[in-house]
Design a protein around this motif. Structure first.
Motif, PDB file in Angstrom:
ATOM      1  N   VAL A   1      -1.185   4.800   4.539  1.00 44.97           N
ATOM      2  CA  VAL A   1      -1.082   3.671   5.317  1.00 44.97           C
ATOM      3  C   VAL A   1      -1.359   3.744   6.754  1.00 44.97           C
ATOM      4  O   VAL A   1      -2.171   3.003   7.384  1.00 44.97           O
ATOM      5  N   ARG A   2      -1.022   4.879   7.439  1.00 47.62           N
ATOM      6  CA  ARG A   2      -1.227   5.181   9.018  1.00 47.62           C
ATOM      7  C   ARG A   2      -2.788   4.920   9.231  1.00 47.62           C
ATOM      8  O   ARG A   2      -3.075   4.436  10.271  1.00 47.62           O
ATOM      9  N   PRO A   3      -3.590   5.519   8.376  1.00 48.54           N
ATOM     10  CA  PRO A   3      -5.119   5.588   8.743  1.00 48.54           C
ATOM     11  C   PRO A   3      -5.623   4.020   8.751  1.00 48.54           C
ATOM     12  O   PRO A   3      -6.577   3.806   9.567  1.00 48.54           O
TER      13      PRO A   3
ATOM     14  N   ASP B   1       9.743  11.323   0.772  1.00 46.24           N
ATOM     15  CA  ASP B   1       8.443  11.143  -0.116  1.00 46.24           C
ATOM     16  C   ASP B   1       7.788   9.682   0.135  1.00 46.24           C
ATOM     17  O   ASP B   1       6.257   9.695   0.423  1.00 46.24           O
ATOM     18  N   PHE B   2       8.252   8.605   0.679  1.00 47.41           N
ATOM     19  CA  PHE B   2       7.801   7.489   1.019  1.00 47.41           C
ATOM     20  C   PHE B   2       7.035   7.603   2.411  1.00 47.41           C
ATOM     21  O   PHE B   2       6.077   7.237   2.612  1.00 47.41           O
ATOM     22  N   ALA B   3       7.710   8.276   3.155  1.00 46.61           N
ATOM     23  CA  ALA B   3       7.375   8.699   4.551  1.00 46.61           C
ATOM     24  C   ALA B   3       6.157   9.409   4.483  1.00 46.61           C
ATOM     25  O   ALA B   3       4.927   9.099   5.269  1.00 46.61           O
TER      26      ALA B   3
ATOM     27  N   VAL C   1       0.922  -1.124   0.012  1.00 46.75           N
ATOM     28  CA  VAL C   1      -0.017  -0.058   0.134  1.00 46.75           C
ATOM     29  C   VAL C   1       0.732   1.210   0.054  1.00 46.75           C
ATOM     30  O   VAL C   1       0.692   2.284  -0.745  1.00 46.75           O
ATOM     31  N   GLY C   2       1.961   1.069   0.905  1.00 49.24           N
ATOM     32  CA  GLY C   2       2.792   2.222   0.923  1.00 49.24           C
ATOM     33  C   GLY C   2       3.531   2.633  -0.504  1.00 49.24           C
ATOM     34  O   GLY C   2       3.767   3.874  -1.015  1.00 49.24           O
TER      35      GLY C   2
ATOM     36  N   ASP D   1       8.503   0.140  11.486  1.00 44.05           N
ATOM     37  CA  ASP D   1       9.678   0.859  11.215  1.00 44.05           C
ATOM     38  C   ASP D   1       9.296   1.326   9.495  1.00 44.05           C
ATOM     39  O   ASP D   1       9.870   0.749   8.616  1.00 44.05           O
ATOM     40  N   LEU D   2       8.996   2.638   9.637  1.00 41.34           N
ATOM     41  CA  LEU D   2       8.914   3.526   8.559  1.00 41.34           C
ATOM     42  C   LEU D   2      10.078   3.662   8.087  1.00 41.34           C
ATOM     43  O   LEU D   2       9.913   3.530   6.645  1.00 41.34           O
ATOM     44  N   LEU D   3      11.223   4.111   8.604  1.00 42.61           N
ATOM     45  CA  LEU D   3      12.513   4.561   7.639  1.00 42.61           C
ATOM     46  C   LEU D   3      12.999   3.124   7.236  1.00 42.61           C
ATOM     47  O   LEU D   3      13.278   3.127   5.992  1.00 42.61           O
ATOM     48  N   GLY D   4      12.932   1.789   7.666  1.00 37.29           N
ATOM     49  CA  GLY D   4      13.102   0.761   7.127  1.00 37.29           C
ATOM     50  C   GLY D   4      12.353   0.231   5.856  1.00 37.29           C
ATOM     51  O   GLY D   4      12.980   0.014   4.827  1.00 37.29           O
TER      52      GLY D   4
END
Length: 163
Positions: free
Chosen positions: A152-154, A143-145, A32-33, A123-126
């Motif tokens: 994705v967070r929701p 950009d990904f974050a 999804v990300g 692990d968002l950075l990973g």
């Protein structure tokens, strides 16, 4: 207009990973990300960078078939089963744009072919590092974050509300 992240996960990504025998909730969230960062969840399906939800470059698509899927005929057959019977033969990259389950399978298999392990789902950075290495070598981790935070967070809030 793109596709809702929750529906992409539920109706496309999860069934595709189950079909391939590779289901993993972290893989679902990662894909999804990727779709959020690559195509704004389908708002931009065909760009100079690539085709479909995951903006997969045509050369990368061919290399995946030649260097990874060709070595596993059973897996190749499963993936080929997701593709349109005639359209795939005349325009395989079009399948990446119009066939959500096929493009999802190809995106996930690009991850497998890289032999990189997904980090923990929080692990968002990973996750961003793997996205950049596989899908967007010139991309910025932020950009990904940003795409992750908005798309994705929701999904975490939805899954805890349902539980």
């Amino acid at each position: 207009m793109g596709i809702a992240a929750s529906e992409l996960r539920r109706y496309v990504i999860r069934p595709t990973l189950l079909y391939l025998g590779r289901h993993d909730p972290t893989a679902e969230l990662f894909l999804v990300g990727v779709a959020a960062s690559q195509s704004a969840l389908g708002t931009k399906l065909d760009t100079q960078r690539g085709h479909g939800l995951y903006s997969i470059n045509g050369n990368r698509h061919c290399r995946l078939w030649d260097e990874f899927l060709a070595k596993d005929p059973d897996l190749a057959s499963l993936v080929r089963g997701l593709a349109s019977q005639h359209a795939f033969l005349t325009g395989p990259n079009v399948e990446l744009t119009v066939n959500l389950r096929y493009s999802t399978a190809i995106a996930w298999l690009m991850v497998e072919a890289s032999r990189l392990e997904l980090p923990a789902e929080h692990d968002l950075l990973g996750m961003a590092r793997i996205w950049r290495q596989i899908f967007q070598p010139q991309g910025q981790l932020k950009d990904f974050a940003t795409a992750w935070q908005t798309s994705v967070r929701p999904l975490y809030q939805v899954s805890t509300a349902i539980s």
